[in-house]
Scaffold this motif. Structure first.
Motif, short mmCIF file in Angstrom:
data_model
loop_
_atom_site.label_atom_id
_atom_site.label_comp_id
_atom_site.label_asym_id
_atom_site.label_seq_id
_atom_site.Cartn_x
_atom_site.Cartn_y
_atom_site.Cartn_z
N LYS A 145 0.85 -1.18 0.00
CA LYS A 145 0.00 0.00 0.00
C LYS A 145 0.89 1.24 0.00
N PRO A 146 0.41 2.39 -0.50
CA PRO A 146 1.17 3.63 -0.37
C PRO A 146 1.54 3.89 1.09
N THR A 147 2.77 4.30 1.31
CA THR A 147 3.44 4.49 2.62
C THR A 147 3.77 3.17 3.29
N GLY A 148 3.53 2.03 2.62
CA GLY A 148 3.95 0.75 3.16
C GLY A 148 5.47 0.63 3.17
N CYS A 193 16.99 -0.90 -4.72
CA CYS A 193 15.80 -0.51 -3.99
C CYS A 193 15.27 0.84 -4.48
N GLU A 194 16.15 1.82 -4.58
CA GLU A 194 15.75 3.16 -5.01
C GLU A 194 15.33 3.18 -6.48
N PHE A 198 11.42 2.91 -4.28
CA PHE A 198 11.42 3.05 -2.83
C PHE A 198 12.23 4.26 -2.37
N ARG A 199 11.88 4.76 -1.21
CA ARG A 199 12.68 5.75 -0.51
C ARG A 199 13.35 5.04 0.66
N LYS A 273 7.44 2.89 0.42
CA LYS A 273 6.76 3.25 -0.83
C LYS A 273 6.12 4.62 -0.63
N PRO A 274 6.48 5.61 -1.43
CA PRO A 274 5.92 6.96 -1.20
C PRO A 274 4.40 6.99 -1.30
N ALA A 275 3.80 7.97 -0.63
CA ALA A 275 2.34 8.13 -0.68
C ALA A 275 1.88 8.41 -2.09
N GLU A 276 2.69 9.18 -2.82
CA GLU A 276 2.42 9.45 -4.23
C GLU A 276 3.61 8.99 -5.05
N TYR A 277 3.36 8.29 -6.11
CA TYR A 277 4.44 7.74 -6.93
C TYR A 277 3.98 7.66 -8.36
N LYS A 278 4.96 7.56 -9.26
CA LYS A 278 4.64 7.47 -10.68
C LYS A 278 4.37 6.02 -11.05
#
Length: 278
Positions: A145-148, A193-194, A198-199, A273-278
Protein backbone atom coordinates in the motif's frame (compact mmCIF):
# COMPACT_ATOMS: atom_id res chain seq x y z
CA UNK A 1 36.46 -43.33 9.69
CA UNK A 2 33.26 -41.38 8.94
CA UNK A 3 31.23 -39.88 11.75
CA UNK A 4 28.00 -41.86 12.06
CA UNK A 5 25.66 -38.89 11.95
CA UNK A 6 22.90 -40.97 10.37
CA UNK A 7 22.32 -42.37 13.87
CA UNK A 8 22.19 -38.83 15.24
CA UNK A 9 19.74 -37.75 12.58
CA UNK A 10 17.47 -40.64 13.50
CA UNK A 11 17.77 -39.79 17.19
CA UNK A 12 16.79 -36.19 16.46
CA UNK A 13 13.86 -37.36 14.34
CA UNK A 14 15.19 -35.64 11.21
CA UNK A 15 16.02 -38.12 8.49
CA UNK A 16 17.26 -36.77 5.17
CA UNK A 17 13.69 -36.64 3.88
CA UNK A 18 12.85 -34.42 6.87
CA UNK A 19 15.20 -31.49 6.27
CA UNK A 20 12.41 -29.03 7.04
CA UNK A 21 12.05 -30.42 10.56
CA UNK A 22 15.81 -30.25 10.92
CA UNK A 23 15.72 -26.62 9.87
CA UNK A 24 13.06 -25.86 12.45
CA UNK A 25 15.04 -27.54 15.22
CA UNK A 26 18.38 -25.98 14.35
CA UNK A 27 17.70 -22.39 13.20
CA UNK A 28 17.50 -20.77 16.64
CA UNK A 29 20.39 -18.42 15.78
CA UNK A 30 18.51 -16.97 12.81
CA UNK A 31 15.22 -16.73 14.72
CA UNK A 32 16.78 -14.91 17.68
CA UNK A 33 18.34 -12.28 15.43
CA UNK A 34 15.10 -11.98 13.47
CA UNK A 35 13.05 -11.45 16.62
CA UNK A 36 15.45 -8.71 17.71
CA UNK A 37 15.08 -7.14 14.24
CA UNK A 38 11.27 -7.19 14.59
CA UNK A 39 11.42 -5.60 18.04
CA UNK A 40 13.97 -2.91 17.13
CA UNK A 41 13.02 -1.99 13.56
CA UNK A 42 9.74 -3.46 12.32
CA UNK A 43 7.51 -2.75 15.35
CA UNK A 44 4.27 -3.44 13.44
CA UNK A 45 1.00 -1.72 14.28
CA UNK A 46 -2.13 -3.48 15.44
CA UNK A 47 -4.22 -4.29 12.38
CA UNK A 48 -1.31 -4.33 9.91
CA UNK A 49 -1.36 -6.67 6.92
CA UNK A 50 2.12 -8.23 6.64
CA UNK A 51 3.81 -10.40 4.03
CA UNK A 52 6.66 -12.54 5.35
CA UNK A 53 8.82 -13.40 2.33
CA UNK A 54 10.91 -16.52 2.93
CA UNK A 55 9.27 -17.57 6.18
CA UNK A 56 11.02 -20.92 6.66
CA UNK A 57 9.06 -22.89 9.24
CA UNK A 58 7.18 -19.83 10.43
CA UNK A 59 8.42 -18.97 13.92
CA UNK A 60 8.92 -15.27 13.10
CA UNK A 61 5.66 -15.25 11.13
CA UNK A 62 3.81 -16.38 14.25
CA UNK A 63 5.52 -13.66 16.30
CA UNK A 64 4.46 -11.02 13.76
CA UNK A 65 0.90 -12.36 13.83
CA UNK A 66 0.88 -11.95 17.61
CA UNK A 67 2.04 -8.34 17.33
CA UNK A 68 -0.54 -7.24 14.72
CA UNK A 69 -3.38 -8.65 16.80
CA UNK A 70 -6.59 -10.33 15.72
CA UNK A 71 -7.56 -7.50 13.34
CA UNK A 72 -4.26 -7.78 11.50
CA UNK A 73 -3.04 -10.66 9.39
CA UNK A 74 0.20 -12.23 8.26
CA UNK A 75 0.63 -14.13 5.01
CA UNK A 76 3.89 -16.10 5.04
CA UNK A 77 5.44 -17.72 1.96
CA UNK A 78 8.45 -19.92 1.26
CA UNK A 79 9.52 -21.79 -1.91
CA UNK A 80 10.22 -24.94 0.12
CA UNK A 81 6.90 -26.81 0.31
CA UNK A 82 8.13 -29.05 3.12
CA UNK A 83 8.94 -26.02 5.28
CA UNK A 84 5.47 -24.66 4.54
CA UNK A 85 3.96 -28.00 5.60
CA UNK A 86 5.88 -27.91 8.88
CA UNK A 87 4.89 -24.27 9.43
CA UNK A 88 1.22 -25.00 8.86
CA UNK A 89 1.28 -27.90 11.28
CA UNK A 90 3.31 -26.08 13.94
CA UNK A 91 1.27 -22.85 13.96
CA UNK A 92 -2.21 -24.04 13.03
CA UNK A 93 -3.68 -22.48 16.18
CA UNK A 94 -2.74 -18.92 15.03
CA UNK A 95 -5.94 -17.70 13.39
CA UNK A 96 -4.58 -14.58 11.71
CA UNK A 97 -1.62 -16.40 10.10
CA UNK A 98 -1.68 -18.10 6.68
CA UNK A 99 1.13 -20.04 5.01
CA UNK A 100 1.43 -20.65 1.27
CA UNK A 101 4.13 -21.73 -1.20
CA UNK A 102 5.70 -18.68 -2.83
CA UNK A 103 8.80 -16.60 -3.40
CA UNK A 104 9.85 -13.04 -4.11
CA UNK A 105 8.80 -13.65 -7.72
CA UNK A 106 5.37 -15.17 -7.04
CA UNK A 107 3.15 -14.73 -3.98
CA UNK A 108 -0.52 -14.05 -3.14
CA UNK A 109 -1.46 -10.39 -3.50
CA UNK A 110 1.36 -9.60 -5.91
CA UNK A 111 0.68 -6.27 -7.61
CA UNK A 112 -2.52 -5.55 -5.66
CA UNK A 113 -1.21 -3.04 -3.07
CA UNK A 114 -2.27 -5.44 -0.34
CA UNK A 115 0.30 -5.08 2.46
CA UNK A 116 1.35 -2.47 5.00
CA UNK A 117 4.64 -4.28 5.65
CA UNK A 118 6.82 -6.75 3.77
CA UNK A 119 9.28 -8.53 6.03
CA UNK A 120 12.25 -10.60 4.85
CA UNK A 121 14.85 -12.13 7.16
CA UNK A 122 18.02 -13.48 5.50
CA UNK A 123 16.43 -14.24 2.14
CA UNK A 124 17.86 -11.75 -0.36
CA UNK A 125 21.24 -13.49 -0.67
CA UNK A 126 19.48 -16.73 -1.70
CA UNK A 127 18.06 -15.05 -4.84
CA UNK A 128 20.36 -16.29 -7.56
CA UNK A 129 20.97 -13.32 -9.90
CA UNK A 130 20.75 -9.55 -10.02
CA UNK A 131 17.82 -9.59 -12.44
CA UNK A 132 15.73 -11.68 -10.05
CA UNK A 133 16.70 -9.35 -7.20
CA UNK A 134 15.51 -6.42 -9.33
CA UNK A 135 12.22 -8.21 -9.98
CA UNK A 136 11.89 -8.90 -6.25
CA UNK A 137 12.02 -5.18 -5.46
CA UNK A 138 9.56 -4.43 -8.27
CA UNK A 139 7.14 -7.02 -6.93
CA UNK A 140 7.42 -5.77 -3.38
CA UNK A 141 6.81 -2.18 -4.48
CA UNK A 142 3.72 -3.17 -6.50
CA UNK A 143 2.32 -5.18 -3.59
CA UNK A 144 2.63 -2.56 -0.84
CA UNK A 145 0.00 0.00 0.00
CA UNK A 146 1.17 3.63 -0.37
CA UNK A 147 3.44 4.49 2.62
CA UNK A 148 3.95 0.75 3.16
CA UNK A 149 7.43 -0.37 4.17
CA UNK A 150 9.88 -3.19 3.55
CA UNK A 151 12.11 -4.49 6.33
CA UNK A 152 14.97 -6.72 5.21
CA UNK A 153 18.06 -8.36 6.71
CA UNK A 154 20.56 -9.98 4.37
CA UNK A 155 24.23 -10.94 4.06
CA UNK A 156 26.60 -9.05 1.78
CA UNK A 157 29.17 -11.84 1.98
CA UNK A 158 29.60 -15.28 3.50
CA UNK A 159 30.35 -15.06 7.25
CA UNK A 160 33.78 -16.31 8.27
CA UNK A 161 32.40 -19.10 10.46
CA UNK A 162 30.33 -20.47 7.57
CA UNK A 163 33.35 -20.43 5.28
CA UNK A 164 35.48 -22.20 7.88
CA UNK A 165 32.92 -24.95 8.46
CA UNK A 166 32.50 -25.54 4.73
CA UNK A 167 36.25 -25.65 4.02
CA UNK A 168 37.25 -27.85 6.93
CA UNK A 169 34.30 -30.22 7.27
CA UNK A 170 32.92 -30.43 3.72
CA UNK A 171 35.78 -29.50 1.35
CA UNK A 172 34.51 -31.95 -1.28
CA UNK A 173 31.27 -29.95 -1.43
CA UNK A 174 32.83 -26.50 -1.26
CA UNK A 175 31.87 -25.35 -4.76
CA UNK A 176 28.27 -26.52 -4.38
CA UNK A 177 27.98 -24.83 -1.00
CA UNK A 178 29.37 -21.51 -2.21
CA UNK A 179 27.11 -21.64 -5.24
CA UNK A 180 24.07 -21.58 -2.96
CA UNK A 181 24.59 -17.89 -2.21
CA UNK A 182 24.40 -14.78 -4.39
CA UNK A 183 25.71 -11.99 -2.20
CA UNK A 184 25.55 -8.31 -3.16
CA UNK A 185 27.01 -5.35 -1.29
CA UNK A 186 24.86 -2.88 0.59
CA UNK A 187 25.42 -0.03 -1.96
CA UNK A 188 24.23 -2.32 -4.77
CA UNK A 189 21.10 -3.30 -2.84
CA UNK A 190 20.37 0.33 -1.96
CA UNK A 191 20.54 1.31 -5.64
CA UNK A 192 18.27 -1.56 -6.64
CA UNK A 193 15.80 -0.51 -3.99
CA UNK A 194 15.75 3.16 -5.01
CA UNK A 195 15.67 2.36 -8.74
CA UNK A 196 12.40 0.52 -8.17
CA UNK A 197 10.62 3.42 -6.53
CA UNK A 198 11.42 3.05 -2.83
CA UNK A 199 12.68 5.75 -0.51
CA UNK A 200 15.40 4.29 1.70
CA UNK A 201 14.81 5.18 5.34
CA UNK A 202 17.60 3.14 6.93
CA UNK A 203 20.47 1.10 5.58
CA UNK A 204 23.25 -0.05 7.85
CA UNK A 205 25.48 -2.97 8.78
CA UNK A 206 25.53 -4.89 12.03
CA UNK A 207 27.73 -7.68 13.26
CA UNK A 208 26.60 -11.26 12.77
CA UNK A 209 25.78 -13.11 15.96
CA UNK A 210 28.08 -15.82 17.23
CA UNK A 211 26.99 -19.42 16.66
CA UNK A 212 26.76 -21.76 19.66
CA UNK A 213 26.17 -25.53 19.61
CA UNK A 214 25.93 -28.20 22.27
CA UNK A 215 28.43 -30.40 20.42
CA UNK A 216 29.89 -31.24 17.01
CA UNK A 217 26.89 -33.27 15.95
CA UNK A 218 24.55 -30.33 16.62
CA UNK A 219 26.87 -28.15 14.54
CA UNK A 220 26.68 -30.56 11.60
CA UNK A 221 22.90 -30.82 11.92
CA UNK A 222 22.60 -27.03 11.76
CA UNK A 223 24.62 -26.68 8.56
CA UNK A 224 22.91 -29.72 7.00
CA UNK A 225 19.49 -28.18 7.60
CA UNK A 226 20.42 -24.58 6.78
CA UNK A 227 21.88 -25.52 3.39
CA UNK A 228 18.89 -27.75 2.58
CA UNK A 229 21.05 -30.85 2.66
CA UNK A 230 23.96 -29.61 0.52
CA UNK A 231 26.28 -29.70 3.54
CA UNK A 232 26.71 -33.47 3.82
CA UNK A 233 27.31 -34.94 7.31
CA UNK A 234 28.49 -38.16 5.67
CA UNK A 235 31.58 -36.30 4.44
CA UNK A 236 32.53 -35.29 7.99
CA UNK A 237 35.14 -37.69 9.35
CA UNK A 238 35.74 -38.10 13.08
CA UNK A 239 39.21 -36.68 12.63
CA UNK A 240 37.90 -33.56 10.87
CA UNK A 241 35.19 -32.99 13.44
CA UNK A 242 37.40 -33.53 16.49
CA UNK A 243 40.11 -31.25 15.10
CA UNK A 244 37.61 -28.52 14.25
CA UNK A 245 35.71 -28.69 17.54
CA UNK A 246 38.89 -28.71 19.63
CA UNK A 247 39.72 -25.24 18.28
CA UNK A 248 36.27 -23.81 19.02
CA UNK A 249 35.41 -25.24 22.41
CA UNK A 250 33.38 -22.72 24.40
CA UNK A 251 34.87 -23.93 27.67
CA UNK A 252 31.62 -25.64 28.59
CA UNK A 253 31.28 -29.42 28.52
CA UNK A 254 31.02 -30.33 24.87
CA UNK A 255 30.07 -26.77 23.91
CA UNK A 256 31.16 -25.28 20.58
CA UNK A 257 31.13 -21.53 19.88
CA UNK A 258 31.92 -20.01 16.50
CA UNK A 259 32.68 -16.36 17.08
CA UNK A 260 31.98 -13.80 14.38
CA UNK A 261 34.85 -11.56 13.37
CA UNK A 262 34.51 -7.77 13.30
CA UNK A 263 34.24 -7.94 9.52
CA UNK A 264 31.36 -10.45 9.64
CA UNK A 265 28.50 -8.09 8.94
CA UNK A 266 24.92 -8.45 7.83
CA UNK A 267 22.89 -5.57 6.42
CA UNK A 268 19.58 -4.04 7.42
CA UNK A 269 17.34 -2.21 4.94
CA UNK A 270 14.19 -0.24 5.74
CA UNK A 271 12.46 1.50 2.84
CA UNK A 272 9.10 3.10 2.14
CA UNK A 273 6.76 3.25 -0.83
CA UNK A 274 5.92 6.96 -1.20
CA UNK A 275 2.34 8.13 -0.68
CA UNK A 276 2.42 9.45 -4.23
CA UNK A 277 4.44 7.74 -6.93
CA UNK A 278 4.64 7.47 -10.68
Amino acid sequence: MRVNLCRSLRAAGVMTSKIAEGYQQNSKWQRNGGKRFVENEVVPYLGNDILDLGCGTGELSAYLAELVGPKGRVLAVDPDKERIRVAQESHKEVENLTFAPGSTLSFPGLGLETYNVIFSNFVLHWIKNIEDKKNAFQNMFRSLKPTGKIFMRYSGRLPTHFDGVFRELNPENMDRLLNLFEHETRPVIEKLCEANGFRVLKSFDEKHDDLAFENGEALCLFFWATTNGVFDPQLVTEERLEKFCARFSSGETGGIKLRSEETDLCSVLVAEKPAEYK
